[in-house]
Design a protein around this motif. Structure first.
Motif, mmCIF file in Angstrom:
data_model
loop_
_atom_site.group_PDB
_atom_site.id
_atom_site.type_symbol
_atom_site.label_atom_id
_atom_site.label_comp_id
_atom_site.label_asym_id
_atom_site.label_seq_id
_atom_site.Cartn_x
_atom_site.Cartn_y
_atom_site.Cartn_z
ATOM 1 N N ALA A 126 0.852 -1.194 0.000
ATOM 2 C CA ALA A 126 0.000 0.000 0.000
ATOM 3 C C ALA A 126 0.882 1.235 0.000
ATOM 4 C CB ALA A 126 -0.915 -0.006 1.217
ATOM 5 N N LEU A 127 0.272 2.343 -0.282
ATOM 6 C CA LEU A 127 0.932 3.643 -0.249
ATOM 7 C C LEU A 127 -0.026 4.578 0.471
ATOM 8 C CD1 LEU A 127 3.502 5.018 -1.356
ATOM 9 C CD2 LEU A 127 2.173 5.642 -3.361
ATOM 10 N N THR A 128 0.446 5.189 1.546
ATOM 11 C CA THR A 128 -0.408 6.056 2.333
ATOM 12 C C THR A 128 0.193 7.456 2.415
ATOM 13 O OG1 THR A 128 -1.581 6.276 4.438
ATOM 14 C CG2 THR A 128 0.644 5.412 4.538
ATOM 15 N N GLY A 129 -0.659 8.440 2.585
ATOM 16 C CA GLY A 129 -0.204 9.835 2.673
ATOM 17 C C GLY A 129 -1.377 10.778 2.777
ATOM 18 N N SER A 130 -2.176 10.606 3.819
ATOM 19 C CA SER A 130 -3.413 11.392 3.935
ATOM 20 C C SER A 130 -3.154 12.897 3.960
ATOM 21 C CB SER A 130 -4.202 10.965 5.174
ATOM 22 O OG SER A 130 -3.426 11.147 6.342
ATOM 23 N N GLU A 131 -2.079 13.346 4.600
ATOM 24 C CA GLU A 131 -1.788 14.788 4.631
ATOM 25 C C GLU A 131 -1.488 15.315 3.228
ATOM 26 O OE1 GLU A 131 1.196 15.751 7.495
ATOM 27 O OE2 GLU A 131 -0.011 15.039 9.174
ATOM 28 N N PHE A 132 -0.728 14.552 2.452
ATOM 29 C CA PHE A 132 -0.445 14.945 1.075
ATOM 30 C C PHE A 132 -1.738 14.972 0.261
ATOM 31 C CE2 PHE A 132 0.434 13.536 -3.337
ATOM 32 C CZ PHE A 132 1.028 14.697 -3.793
ATOM 33 N N PHE A 133 -2.542 13.928 0.388
ATOM 34 C CA PHE A 133 -3.771 13.852 -0.398
ATOM 35 C C PHE A 133 -4.757 14.959 -0.026
ATOM 36 C CE2 PHE A 133 -2.526 9.243 -0.918
ATOM 37 C CZ PHE A 133 -2.168 9.384 -2.252
ATOM 38 N N ARG A 134 -4.673 15.503 1.187
ATOM 39 C CA ARG A 134 -5.525 16.636 1.566
ATOM 40 C C ARG A 134 -4.953 17.966 1.076
ATOM 41 N NH1 ARG A 134 -6.467 13.646 6.533
ATOM 42 N NH2 ARG A 134 -4.711 14.729 7.479
ATOM 43 N N ALA A 135 -3.699 17.983 0.683
ATOM 44 C CA ALA A 135 -3.058 19.220 0.217
ATOM 45 C C ALA A 135 -3.159 19.380 -1.295
ATOM 46 C CB ALA A 135 -1.585 19.229 0.638
ATOM 47 N N ILE A 136 -3.802 18.427 -1.959
ATOM 48 C CA ILE A 136 -3.950 18.474 -3.413
ATOM 49 C C ILE A 136 -5.427 18.299 -3.770
ATOM 50 C CG2 ILE A 136 -1.624 17.573 -3.786
ATOM 51 C CD1 ILE A 136 -2.890 14.847 -4.472
ATOM 52 N N TRP A 137 -5.769 18.661 -5.007
ATOM 53 C CA TRP A 137 -7.087 18.361 -5.547
ATOM 54 C C TRP A 137 -6.883 17.260 -6.577
ATOM 55 C CZ3 TRP A 137 -8.718 19.319 -10.730
ATOM 56 C CH2 TRP A 137 -10.054 18.943 -10.970
ATOM 57 N N ILE A 138 -7.461 16.094 -6.318
ATOM 58 C CA ILE A 138 -7.300 14.963 -7.227
ATOM 59 C C ILE A 138 -8.331 15.095 -8.338
ATOM 60 C CG2 ILE A 138 -7.356 12.461 -7.486
ATOM 61 C CD1 ILE A 138 -6.537 12.285 -4.529
ATOM 62 N N ASP A 139 -7.839 15.220 -9.550
ATOM 63 C CA ASP A 139 -8.705 15.316 -10.722
ATOM 64 C C ASP A 139 -9.250 13.941 -11.075
ATOM 65 O OD1 ASP A 139 -9.946 16.206 -13.103
ATOM 66 O OD2 ASP A 139 -8.132 15.772 -14.251
ATOM 67 N N GLU A 140 -8.336 12.971 -11.226
ATOM 68 C CA GLU A 140 -8.775 11.627 -11.569
ATOM 69 C C GLU A 140 -7.717 10.594 -11.229
ATOM 70 O OE1 GLU A 140 -9.610 11.314 -15.760
ATOM 71 O OE2 GLU A 140 -7.528 11.514 -16.309
ATOM 72 N N ILE A 141 -8.195 9.372 -11.037
ATOM 73 C CA ILE A 141 -7.344 8.206 -10.881
ATOM 74 C C ILE A 141 -7.756 7.249 -11.987
ATOM 75 C CG2 ILE A 141 -6.735 6.250 -9.398
ATOM 76 C CD1 ILE A 141 -7.546 8.018 -7.001
ATOM 77 N N VAL A 142 -6.783 6.764 -12.750
ATOM 78 C CA VAL A 142 -7.082 5.873 -13.866
ATOM 79 C C VAL A 142 -6.458 4.512 -13.588
ATOM 80 C CG1 VAL A 142 -6.898 5.499 -16.352
ATOM 81 C CG2 VAL A 142 -7.115 7.832 -15.459
ATOM 82 N N ILE A 143 -7.290 3.470 -13.603
ATOM 83 C CA ILE A 143 -6.850 2.092 -13.394
ATOM 84 C C ILE A 143 -7.410 1.253 -14.533
ATOM 85 C CG2 ILE A 143 -6.851 0.109 -11.848
ATOM 86 C CD1 ILE A 143 -7.605 2.165 -9.598
ATOM 87 N N GLU A 144 -6.520 0.714 -15.362
ATOM 88 C CA GLU A 144 -6.915 -0.112 -16.502
ATOM 89 C C GLU A 144 -8.019 0.539 -17.328
ATOM 90 O OE1 GLU A 144 -7.635 -4.200 -15.555
ATOM 91 O OE2 GLU A 144 -5.798 -4.364 -14.382
#
Length: 155
Positions: free
Chosen positions: A86-104
Motif C-alpha cells: 500500500a501507499l499512504t499519505g493522507s496529509e499529502f492527499f488533503r493538500a492536493i485536488w485529485i482530478d482523476e485516478i485511472v486504473i486499466e
C-alpha cells in the motif's frame, strides 16, 4: 385591454426569442473567441512526474518531488506484484485536488483519498493539482526504511 396587452407581450417575446436564436445559430462561429482552457487546466500548466514503484525491498522513487502550488501533475504508481503493498499519505492527499485516478482505463474522480493498495501487479495513474504549500510524505505503511517513503514539497 388586458387580453390585448397579454397577446402583444407574447408576440414580442416570440419575436425576441427568434432574434436571439438567429444570432446564436449553429452556423455562427462567434462563440469561438480563440481562448484555450482556463489557466490551471491548460496544457502549458501540466507536468509529468517520475513513477512511483511498489516492489518488495525496492525504493519508491529515485528522488524527492518538489512541486509548485497551482500546477497540474500526473504520475503513475507501478506495482510489480512481488508483495501486497500500500501507499499512504493522507496529509499529502488533503493538500492536493485529485482530478482523476485511472486504473486499466477506468477513470475515478474521488472527493478525497487516504491511501491506495495493490494486491497484485498493476499500474495506476493519478492526475492532481498541487494546492497547499508544505512538506509531505507518501510511504509504505508500517515501514521504517528511508527508501520506503517519498518526500514531497509543495512550494
Amino acid at each position: 385591454m388586458i387580453r390585448t396587452l397579454t397577446t402583444t407581450a407574447a408576440m414580442l417575446a416570440i419575436a425576441a426569442g427568434a432574434a436571439f436564436a438567429d444570432s446564436h445559430s449553429d452556423d455562427d462561429d462567434d462563440d469561438d473567441r480563440g481562448f484555450g482552457l482556463a489557466g490551471i487546466l491548460s496544457a502549458s500548466n501540466k507536468e509529468d512526474l517520475p513513477p512511483i514503484t511498489l516492489s518488495a525491498g525496492m525504493p519508491l522513487a529515485d528522488a524527492p518531488w518538489v512541486l509548485k502550488s497551482g500546477t497540474y501533475y500526473e504520475f503513475e504508481i507501478e506495482a510489480d506484484g512481488s508483495q501486497e503493498l500500500a501507499l499512504t499519505g493522507s496529509e499529502f492527499f488533503r493538500a492536493i485536488w485529485i482530478d482523476e485516478i485511472v486504473i486499466e482505463g477506468l477513470e475515478i474522480r474521488p472527493l478525497g483519498l487516504d491511501s491506495v493498495e495493490f494486491d497484485e501487479a498493476g499500474v495506476m495513474e493519478i492526475g492532481f493539482l498541487a494546492i497547499k504549500p508544505g512538506s509531505y510524505v507518501l510511504m509504505v505503511p508500517g515501514s521504517t526504511g528511508e527508501t520506503q517513503r517519498l518526500e514531497i514539497t509543495i512550494e
